[in-house]
Every structure is written in structure tokens, then in C-alpha cells.
Write a protein that holds these residues in place. Structure first.
Motif, PDB file in Angstrom:
ATOM      1  N   THR A  85      49.636 -10.811  15.311  1.00 17.87           N
ATOM      2  CA  THR A  85      49.278 -11.177  13.970  1.00 17.87           C
ATOM      3  C   THR A  85      50.303 -11.819  13.208  1.00 17.87           C
ATOM      4  O   THR A  85      51.851 -11.438  13.587  1.00 17.87           O
ATOM      5  CB  THR A  85      48.385  -9.993  13.242  1.00 17.87           C
ATOM      6  N   THR A  86      49.891 -12.654  12.317  1.00 19.47           N
ATOM      7  CA  THR A  86      50.858 -13.131  11.550  1.00 19.47           C
ATOM      8  C   THR A  86      51.631 -12.233  10.485  1.00 19.47           C
ATOM      9  O   THR A  86      52.866 -12.295  10.294  1.00 19.47           O
ATOM     10  CB  THR A  86      50.515 -14.276  10.848  1.00 19.47           C
ATOM     11  N   ASP A  87      50.681 -11.333   9.737  1.00 17.71           N
ATOM     12  CA  ASP A  87      51.134 -10.351   8.984  1.00 17.71           C
ATOM     13  C   ASP A  87      51.363  -9.145   9.696  1.00 17.71           C
ATOM     14  O   ASP A  87      50.830  -8.764  10.751  1.00 17.71           O
ATOM     15  CB  ASP A  87      49.890 -10.288   7.877  1.00 17.71           C
ATOM     16  N   PRO A  88      52.605  -8.234   9.207  1.00 18.44           N
ATOM     17  CA  PRO A  88      52.720  -7.042   9.741  1.00 18.44           C
ATOM     18  C   PRO A  88      51.587  -6.083   9.887  1.00 18.44           C
ATOM     19  O   PRO A  88      50.718  -5.913   8.898  1.00 18.44           O
ATOM     20  CB  PRO A  88      53.964  -6.524   8.919  1.00 18.44           C
ATOM     21  N   ILE A  89      51.556  -5.351  10.685  1.00 19.14           N
ATOM     22  CA  ILE A  89      50.558  -4.084  10.807  1.00 19.14           C
ATOM     23  C   ILE A  89      51.414  -2.798  10.745  1.00 19.14           C
ATOM     24  O   ILE A  89      52.342  -2.416  11.779  1.00 19.14           O
ATOM     25  CB  ILE A  89      49.946  -4.015  12.096  1.00 19.14           C
ATOM     26  N   ASP A  90      51.191  -1.864   9.790  1.00 17.71           N
ATOM     27  CA  ASP A  90      51.990  -0.835   9.441  1.00 17.71           C
ATOM     28  C   ASP A  90      53.619  -1.072   9.492  1.00 17.71           C
ATOM     29  O   ASP A  90      54.323   0.042   9.857  1.00 17.71           O
ATOM     30  CB  ASP A  90      51.396   0.349  10.472  1.00 17.71           C
ATOM     31  N   VAL A  95      58.908  -8.886  18.059  1.00 15.84           N
ATOM     32  CA  VAL A  95      60.254  -9.467  18.160  1.00 15.84           C
ATOM     33  C   VAL A  95      60.532 -10.890  17.818  1.00 15.84           C
ATOM     34  O   VAL A  95      61.381 -11.585  17.343  1.00 15.84           O
ATOM     35  CB  VAL A  95      61.139  -8.886  19.412  1.00 15.84           C
ATOM     36  N   VAL A  96      59.315 -11.659  18.367  1.00 16.70           N
ATOM     37  CA  VAL A  96      59.382 -13.101  18.325  1.00 16.70           C
ATOM     38  C   VAL A  96      58.858 -13.414  16.909  1.00 16.70           C
ATOM     39  O   VAL A  96      59.684 -14.460  16.061  1.00 16.70           O
ATOM     40  CB  VAL A  96      58.341 -13.663  19.199  1.00 16.70           C
ATOM     41  N   ARG A  97      58.159 -12.715  16.114  1.00 19.05           N
ATOM     42  CA  ARG A  97      57.682 -12.876  14.729  1.00 19.05           C
ATOM     43  C   ARG A  97      58.854 -12.591  13.879  1.00 19.05           C
ATOM     44  O   ARG A  97      58.986 -13.326  13.053  1.00 19.05           O
ATOM     45  CB  ARG A  97      56.665 -12.148  14.563  1.00 19.05           C
ATOM     46  N   LEU A  98      59.651 -11.741  14.221  1.00 15.00           N
ATOM     47  CA  LEU A  98      60.715 -11.331  13.678  1.00 15.00           C
ATOM     48  C   LEU A  98      61.723 -12.592  13.465  1.00 15.00           C
ATOM     49  O   LEU A  98      62.360 -12.805  12.404  1.00 15.00           O
ATOM     50  CB  LEU A  98      61.323 -10.037  13.957  1.00 15.00           C
ATOM     51  N   MET A  99      61.910 -13.172  14.436  1.00 15.71           N
ATOM     52  CA  MET A  99      63.065 -14.206  14.774  1.00 15.71           C
ATOM     53  C   MET A  99      62.499 -15.336  14.022  1.00 15.71           C
ATOM     54  O   MET A  99      63.512 -16.186  13.514  1.00 15.71           O
ATOM     55  CB  MET A  99      63.178 -14.546  16.244  1.00 15.71           C
ATOM     56  N   MET A 222      67.748  -3.998  13.843  1.00 19.46           N
ATOM     57  CA  MET A 222      67.902  -2.407  13.539  1.00 19.46           C
ATOM     58  C   MET A 222      67.398  -1.832  12.487  1.00 19.46           C
ATOM     59  O   MET A 222      66.917  -0.615  12.274  1.00 19.46           O
ATOM     60  CB  MET A 222      69.348  -2.156  13.386  1.00 19.46           C
ATOM     61  N   HIS A 223      66.512  -2.899  11.503  1.00 16.58           N
ATOM     62  CA  HIS A 223      65.493  -2.496  10.502  1.00 16.58           C
ATOM     63  C   HIS A 223      64.167  -2.728  10.888  1.00 16.58           C
ATOM     64  O   HIS A 223      63.507  -2.849   9.885  1.00 16.58           O
ATOM     65  CB  HIS A 223      66.282  -2.960   9.294  1.00 16.58           C
ATOM     66  N   GLN A 224      63.827  -2.768  11.879  1.00 12.18           N
ATOM     67  CA  GLN A 224      62.445  -3.222  12.308  1.00 12.18           C
ATOM     68  C   GLN A 224      62.152  -2.248  13.240  1.00 12.18           C
ATOM     69  O   GLN A 224      62.606  -1.895  14.465  1.00 12.18           O
ATOM     70  CB  GLN A 224      62.431  -4.612  13.069  1.00 12.18           C
ATOM     71  N   GLU A 225      61.023  -1.615  12.752  1.00 10.29           N
ATOM     72  CA  GLU A 225      60.570  -0.352  13.637  1.00 10.29           C
ATOM     73  C   GLU A 225      59.776  -1.107  15.154  1.00 10.29           C
ATOM     74  O   GLU A 225      59.151  -1.920  15.152  1.00 10.29           O
ATOM     75  CB  GLU A 225      59.441   0.363  12.805  1.00 10.29           C
ATOM     76  N   ALA A 226      59.992  -0.345  16.026  1.00  5.82           N
ATOM     77  CA  ALA A 226      59.386  -0.416  17.293  1.00  5.82           C
ATOM     78  C   ALA A 226      58.327   0.731  17.531  1.00  5.82           C
ATOM     79  O   ALA A 226      58.519   1.773  17.359  1.00  5.82           O
ATOM     80  CB  ALA A 226      60.259  -0.336  18.432  1.00  5.82           C
ATOM     81  N   TYR A 227      57.245   0.272  18.074  1.00  6.16           N
ATOM     82  CA  TYR A 227      56.003   1.289  18.328  1.00  6.16           C
ATOM     83  C   TYR A 227      56.603   2.430  19.255  1.00  6.16           C
ATOM     84  O   TYR A 227      56.733   2.028  20.225  1.00  6.16           O
ATOM     85  CB  TYR A 227      54.786   0.645  18.568  1.00  6.16           C
TER      86      TYR A 227
END
Length: 294
Positions: A85-90, A95-99, A222-227
Motif C-alpha cells: 500500500t501507499t500508506d504505512p500499515i502499523d 523497502v521499495v516504498r521506503l526508497m 535501520m529506522h524502519q521496522e521489518a515484520y
């Protein structure tokens, strides 16, 4: 006796009041604390970067440049692909959206991925070029007018969809450091690969979108959570996934004298391609083994 009872009651009331204040969630900033409203998430947000170890040229006895592909459709790679999704979930992004968000905000530089292997950082791309790779931009569509019932041509802005980027291409260098007497690997660059049907619809095209210099991307990773499917309270960052090599991948190419051509260009079929990829992996393993032989 009466005085002692009054003192004990006051102590009990003070303890209950303090517990109530502690139990009350702090909603001054947000009504949601994260982790199902139990605690405020601070671990990933406050992580510090572990800098790369300085490597001297004289200490590198052997090195090899490898390009490998991470297929994010594999189960173990799903934390890198979802959410689409375009917007974050929780609080999570792919990783592509982050870039893409970082490039759009000017926090990250994108480089042209169509110049060939070994030329990853020769030409910069602006965000409009990156969006065009993902099929976004201005388009003309016919929309029905609810008042007249007639179809009218309308100009719309297409949003960038990350779901088509199903693979990641990594450029990495494997090397043996004699100072620390160990074989190590350093990721140099990362490139999302877009899969899209061609005009005939009979073949799937694989499009290299853009390169990103991985050390510049690390502060964002490093500041982005991974499920974490096993524990929502103990999530690692994307940087942890790459640093700990917690992803599935296969070798796509290695540095060679033939303009760094890929395995697909050298092999005649799928079996030959797989065998060549396994041979390159075996060379890396054997090189580390041979260093320790006397």
C-alpha cells in the motif's frame, strides 16, 4: 492503634494513586502507543548505526564483485515486499516504498540502472524519471460525466505502485581481510526490478528501475521496522535483515572480462544458468576454505 491505622490507610491510598497514574497511558502526543496500545515503540526509532569497519587495501588479500537477486515473492523475503500500500500499515513500509519516499523528499539519490554492470553510479536520475519507470505520470483517460452521461477525456496523475517491483538486485563485494582473518561481504548498491507484461501480453519484461548507494540507504533502513511473524514486540529493522543475511537470493552475475555480462548471457538454458550460479557460490566457499589450509 488508631494512629497506626490512619498512617497505613494513607500509605495504601498513595500507592493506589501512583499505580493509577502509571497505568494511565500518555496520550499527549498520540492516542496510539503501538504494540496494541501497550507500550511506546522506541527501540527501532532510537537505533544507532553500526559503522563499517575500516578496510585497508593492503589487508584485502582477495575480493570478488557479485550481483545477486532477491526474489521478494519467496516467503522468507515477504517482510521486504509487504505492505504494498501507499500508506504505512502499523508503521511498516516495504523497502521499495521506503526508497521511493526518500528519493521524492530529496534524502536519497537515484542512479541510472541501464548503463550496464560496473557503471551503477555514472548518471543521476531525478524523481520524475524514477516515477516514469514505475508507470506513474500524467495520463489521459475517459471518465463518464454523471450529469450528461457522456464520456469525457480527463487528465489524471497516476500514483507510483510498488507491487510491480517483485525483485531486488544487489551489488556486493566479497573479500578476505587478513587483519581480521575472515571472509566478509559488503553490499554496495541495491536496485528494484520491476516485472511488467509487454505490449503483447505474452512475455514478462524485467525492468531495472534505479540504483541506490547502499551505505546512504542504511540510516533509513535501520529506522524502519521489518515484520516479525513470530513476535510483534520484537521486530528487527531492515538494516538488521541485510546485515544478518536473513534473505533468500541467487547469484545473477560476477565481475568478468566480458563487459560483466550476466549468467543468462553466458548460459544456454535454465539448467546451465543454475549450474553456473552454484559454481560461483562454490568458488566463494572454497576460497574461504583454502585460506585456512597450510
Amino acid at each position: 492503634m488508631k494512629k497506626a491505622f490512619i498512617t497505613l490507610a494513607m500509605v495504601a491510598m498513595t500507592a493506589i494513586s501512583g499505580w493509577a497514574q502509571e497505568a494511565e497511558p500518555d496520550t499527549a502526543q498520540s492516542p496510539f502507543l503501538g504494540v496494541d496500545n501497550i507500550a511506546k515503540k522506541e527501540h527501532i526509532a532510537n537505533k544507532k548505526a553500526i559503522p563499517y569497519v575500516h578496510v585497508r587495501e593492503a589487508d584485502v588479500l582477495w575480493s570478488k564483485t557479485i550481483w545477486r537477486i532477491i526474489d521478494m515473492r519467496e516467503k522468507m523475503n515477504h517482510p521486504l515486499y509487504y505492505p504494498t500500500t501507499t500508506d504505512p500499515i502499523d508503521g511498516r513500509k516495504s523497502v521499495v516504498r521506503l526508497m521511493l519516499d526518500a528519493i521524492g523528499h530529496g534524502d536519497l539519490i537515484a542512479y541510472d540502472a541501464n548503463l550496464g554492470f560496473g557503471r551503477e553510479f555514472d548518471r543521476r536520475m531525478d524523481f520524475a524519471e524514477v516515477q516514469k519507470k514505475f508507470g506513474a505520470g500524467i495520463d489521459t483517460v475517459e471518465v463518464q460525466n454523471p450529469e450528461t452521461g457522456m464520456y469525457e477525456k480527463t487528465i489524471v496523475q497516476n500514483e507510483v505502485e510498488t507491487s510491480d517491483a517483485k525483485k531486488l538486485l544487489l551489488k556486493e563485494v566479497w573479500y578476505f581481510d587478513k587483519k581480521y582473518t575472515r571472509m566478509d561481504v559488503r553490499i554496495i548498491a541495491i536496485c528494484p526490478i520491476i516485472e511488467r507484461p509487454d505490449e503483447s501480453g505474452e512475455r514478462i519484461d524485467q525492468i531495472l528501475s534505479f540504483w541506490v548507494y547502499f551505505p546512504e540507504l542504511r540510516p533509513l533502513l535501520m529506522h524502519q521496522e521489518a515484520y516479525n511473524s513470530k513476535n510483534d514486540a520484537q521486530r528487527d529493522s531492515f538494516d538488521d535483515l541485510f546485515a544478518k543475511r536473513r534473505f533468500g537470493s541467487y547469484v545473477y552475475s560476477e565481475a568478468n572480462v566480458y563487459n560483466n555480462r550476466t549468467i543468462l548471457e553466458m548460459a544456454a538454458g535454465n539448467i546451465e544458468t543454475n549450474l553456473e550460479a552454484e559454481r560461483i557460490k562454490a568458488v566463494l566457499f572454497q576460497k574461504e576454505h583454502d585460506v585456512w589450509e597450510f
